[in-house]
Design a protein around this motif. Structure first.
Motif: not given
Length: 371
Positions: A40-46
């Protein structure tokens, strides 16, 4: 196979390890559900630093005569300072290695301090340190000293049908900082012992390169480590298994075959770095396939791991690394910062005046809800 799994259950139950083989069906289901929830939560590039933070024309790269760049290692933080142990490919890439120590106050501006360990010149089957690769950096409270873990290889023996240019019979060395206390991280380091190597406990999936890579982390009173395997002839995938110990100094025991290798990826993962998250879960980041991507996996208990998720770590307007599998390579950390983001230092291939060099890049990752 049944005998190996049953034996593994007995050992793991004696140690009180919460692996799937020793749990009831209801508890297995609960763990599976928890792992699935992380989807339900994903790591993305900030954000991503523009270009490499350490490239071929960095003053310390030039001064240390590093011709080919960097590959694998680990970054840790102490009181706001980033400490990096990284392998320098000072001549031929992936062949001529030494372990170096760098620091930074912001993970962008890096200073080289020393060479921690050199490989032994002369790549031969008789040279067990033809290459050295640092994989883990951990403070050992029992010794009140820092420990580094590195892999040492010999070359292949062509007279025995091996590939001379490839790595064989990896042995995991543990070295301890001579200066005690948390401030002793800069070393120097003294070799203590080999804690994992090819022997009668070697498992069928490990192949002739193993033991490759070793990254320890603690769950409760037990230490675990990811370690890699690979076979050259016939060529295999790049599986990863786990080992455990009551103390960081060992003795270390492989998890039972059947649990190993872990089913995180289908074909390739390498050089995993594991960290404990502030919410109590565990995350590992690792070299994977894909353009400008690394892989990560989440665990609720540090033992059972979810399937790989890949995340891009370069922005579309600054794809400074070469495109393709294994060009954006190995993360050295995913350090959870106070703002909830993760600082990632990684290696990637780029061209400097048309010459290949494996540079160090930096980015920040963060969680988003996967709708």
């Amino acid at each position: 196979m049944k005998k190996a799994i049953v034996t593994g259950i007995l050992f793991l139950n004696i140690l009180g390890l919460a692996v799937a083989y020793g749990q009831s069906k209801s508890k297995q289901k609960a763990i599976t559900n928890k792992v699935e929830k992380v989807k339900d939560s994903l790591l993305v590039l900030k954000s991503a630093h523009h270009g490499p933070v350490v490239n071929a024309i960095h003053p310390d790269v030039i001064a240390s005569k590093n011709k080919s760049g960097f590959e694998t290692g680990q970054v840790v933080t102490i009181n706001g300072i980033y400490h990096m142990f990284v392998n320098e490919m000072f001549d031929r890439p992936h062949r001529d290695l030494r372990i170096s120590y760098w620091t930074s106050t912001d993970a962008i501006n890096w200073k080289r301090h020393s060479t921690i360990l050199e490989s032994i010149p002369g790549r031969t089957p008789a040279n067990p340190r033809s290459e050295v690769w640092v994989n883990g950096v951990v403070f050992n409270k029992e010794e009140d000293a820092w420990n580094i873990f590195y892999t040492a290889y010999r070359s292949g023996d062509s007279a025995k049908g091996e590939i001379h240019a490839n790595d064989y019979a990896g042995r995991i060395w543990r070295a301890k900082s001579v200066k005690t206390g948390i401030d002793g991280i800069a070393g120097p380091y003294a070799d203590m012992d080999v804690i994992l190597q090819p022997d009668y406990n070697t498992q069928s999936w490990e192949g002739d390169q193993a033991v490759a890579s070793f990254n320890p982390y603690q769950v409760g009173d037990t230490w675990y480590a990811m370690y890699d395997g690979h076979n050259h002839k016939p060529i295999s995938g790049w599986p990863t298994g786990m080992a455990y110990a009551g103390k960081l100094s060992g003795p270390w025991t492989r998890m039972p075959e059947g649990f190993n290798p872990i089913p995180v990826v289908d074909h390739f993962m390498e050089n995993a770095i594991v960290s404990r998250l502030k919410d109590g879960r565990y995350m590992m980041v690792f070299d994977s396939f894909g353009d400008y991507e690394i892989g990560y996996s989440i665990s609720n208990d540090g033992i059972n791991w979810g399937k790989e998720v890949r995340v891009k770590i370069l922005t579309k307007d600054d794809e400074w690394a070469e495109k393709g599998d294994h060009h954006t390579r190995t993360p050295l950390c995913a350090i959870e910062e106070n703002d909830g983001t993760f600082t990632v230092i990684y290696t990637a291939l780029y061209l400097e005046n048309d010459k290949k060099f494996y540079a160090l890049g930096k980015c920040s990752l963060g969680w988003v809800v996967n709708e």
